[in-house]
Design a protein around this motif. Structure first.
Motif, mmCIF file in Angstrom:
data_model
loop_
_atom_site.group_PDB
_atom_site.id
_atom_site.type_symbol
_atom_site.label_atom_id
_atom_site.label_comp_id
_atom_site.label_asym_id
_atom_site.label_seq_id
_atom_site.Cartn_x
_atom_site.Cartn_y
_atom_site.Cartn_z
ATOM 1 N N MET A 68 0.829 -1.211 0.000
ATOM 2 C CA MET A 68 0.000 0.000 0.000
ATOM 3 C C MET A 68 0.859 1.255 0.000
ATOM 4 S SD MET A 68 -3.106 0.986 2.602
ATOM 5 C CE MET A 68 -3.994 -0.486 2.085
ATOM 6 N N ILE A 69 1.949 1.235 0.800
ATOM 7 C CA ILE A 69 2.855 2.384 0.797
ATOM 8 C C ILE A 69 3.477 2.552 -0.587
ATOM 9 C CG2 ILE A 69 5.043 3.274 1.705
ATOM 10 C CD1 ILE A 69 4.336 1.971 4.376
ATOM 11 N N GLY A 70 3.915 1.428 -1.180
ATOM 12 C CA GLY A 70 4.520 1.497 -2.509
ATOM 13 C C GLY A 70 3.577 2.030 -3.558
ATOM 14 N N SER A 71 2.294 1.681 -3.472
ATOM 15 C CA SER A 71 1.330 2.166 -4.465
ATOM 16 C C SER A 71 0.917 3.608 -4.205
ATOM 17 C CB SER A 71 0.090 1.265 -4.470
ATOM 18 O OG SER A 71 -0.539 1.267 -3.201
ATOM 19 N N SER A 72 1.107 4.091 -2.980
ATOM 20 C CA SER A 72 0.718 5.468 -2.656
ATOM 21 C C SER A 72 1.797 6.476 -3.030
ATOM 22 C CB SER A 72 0.414 5.592 -1.157
ATOM 23 O OG SER A 72 -0.659 4.760 -0.788
ATOM 24 N N LEU A 188 10.122 -6.288 -1.064
ATOM 25 C CA LEU A 188 9.443 -6.818 -2.239
ATOM 26 C C LEU A 188 8.044 -6.234 -2.382
ATOM 27 C CD1 LEU A 188 10.412 -10.615 -2.297
ATOM 28 C CD2 LEU A 188 11.130 -8.820 -3.877
ATOM 29 N N ALA A 189 7.313 -6.166 -1.269
ATOM 30 C CA ALA A 189 5.966 -5.598 -1.321
ATOM 31 C C ALA A 189 6.011 -4.127 -1.722
ATOM 32 C CB ALA A 189 5.279 -5.757 0.032
ATOM 33 N N LEU A 190 7.001 -3.397 -1.216
ATOM 34 C CA LEU A 190 7.160 -1.987 -1.577
ATOM 35 C C LEU A 190 7.402 -1.842 -3.076
ATOM 36 C CD1 LEU A 190 7.539 0.967 -0.482
ATOM 37 C CD2 LEU A 190 9.987 0.454 -0.378
ATOM 38 N N GLY A 191 8.280 -2.676 -3.620
ATOM 39 C CA GLY A 191 8.561 -2.608 -5.055
ATOM 40 C C GLY A 191 7.359 -2.986 -5.904
ATOM 41 N N SER A 196 3.385 -1.416 -9.735
ATOM 42 C CA SER A 196 2.000 -1.624 -10.177
ATOM 43 C C SER A 196 1.315 -0.311 -10.515
ATOM 44 C CB SER A 196 1.214 -2.359 -9.088
ATOM 45 O OG SER A 196 1.104 -1.567 -7.917
ATOM 46 N N VAL A 197 1.725 0.780 -9.868
ATOM 47 C CA VAL A 197 1.122 2.084 -10.153
ATOM 48 C C VAL A 197 1.784 2.733 -11.364
ATOM 49 C CG1 VAL A 197 0.812 4.430 -9.279
ATOM 50 C CG2 VAL A 197 0.358 2.474 -7.791
ATOM 51 N N ILE A 198 3.115 2.644 -11.444
ATOM 52 C CA ILE A 198 3.832 3.351 -12.502
ATOM 53 C C ILE A 198 3.584 2.733 -13.873
ATOM 54 C CG2 ILE A 198 6.150 3.885 -13.373
ATOM 55 C CD1 ILE A 198 7.010 4.376 -10.538
#
Length: 230
Positions: A68-72, A188-191, A196-198
């Motif tokens: 969630m942090i990575g996508s935000s 890994l979750a952060l990446g 996924s957003v970019i």
């Protein structure tokens, strides 16, 4: 409940082989003192319970929050925010990594306190943070990971020629301990979240390779310590 049962079975299957081997050795070759053998059995119970709780925590908390942090972060539209928090999260999650603290304790004992635990832990964490930041930069601009890997290991081999020999094996061990149970799931979750957003879900595989990059940072950090202390 199914997730809890699966986690319990996974941990039991992981811990049981080493337990059976030690028990077999105990009654055939090594014959440890009874007190030490009982301590081992109690430790197995503690490790089993601890791993079950830890893995449940990873699945319930670390992985969803990291993604969630990575996508935000990309939604802010500011590159410096992605890089800064990539560095910060890589830094703090490494400080919490138990494998790093075990290595730091052993090195502190062997070196008679010359290389303190605090210096080593924060140096390793700094190295991970910097290379997680570079990994975020790679995801944003989509350049090949081979450039970072070749450049990183080029710096490693260059520093190794100026570092006392005793620091070289320590540095590679430091790179290995960052692939521990705390750092890997979160990074890994952060990446995955950032990629996924970019570039959409189809490009989430771009997040893989972060652990390989993150393991270079501690190697370089410890080699630099070797140059300084040497």
């Amino acid at each position: 409940m199914q997730e809890i049962r699966d986690t319990i079975k996974e941990v039991i299957y992981a811990v049981m082989p080493i337990t059976l081997v030690v028990v077999l050795l105990q009654f055939t070759i090594i014959w440890l003192p009874l007190e030490m053998f009982l301590q081992f059995l109690v430790g197995v119970v503690f490790v089993t319970v601890g791993l079950i709780l830890f893995l449940l925590g990873v699945h319930i908390g670390l992985l969803p929050v990291g993604e969630m942090i990575g996508s935000s972060l990309p939604k802010t539209g500011k590159l410096w925010i992605i890089l800064f928090f990539g560095f910060l999260l890589g830094f703090v999650v490494t400080i919490a990594e138990p494998d790093v603290r075990v290595l730091a304790l052993q090195i502190d004992l062997v070196s008679d306190g010359i290389i303190s635990r605090t210096i080593l832990v924060y140096s390793v964490a700094l190295g991970v943070g910097i290379f997680v930041m570079l990994a975020m930069l790679r995801i944003v601009f989509n350049f090949p990971i081979t450039y970072l890997l070749m450049g990183g290991y080029g710096v490693v081999f260059l520093l190794a020629s100026f570092t006392p020999p005793s620091f070289i094996p320590i540095s590679f061990d430091a790179g290995g301990v960052t692939t521990g149970p705390m750092t890997v799931p979160f990074i890994l979750a952060l990446g995955v979240g950032v990629a996924s957003v970019i570039r959409g879900k189809s490009s989430s595989s771009d997040s893989f390779g972060l652990v390989a990059l993150a393991s270079i940072g501690p190697i370089i950090a410890v080699l630099i310590l070797g140059v300084i202390y040497g």
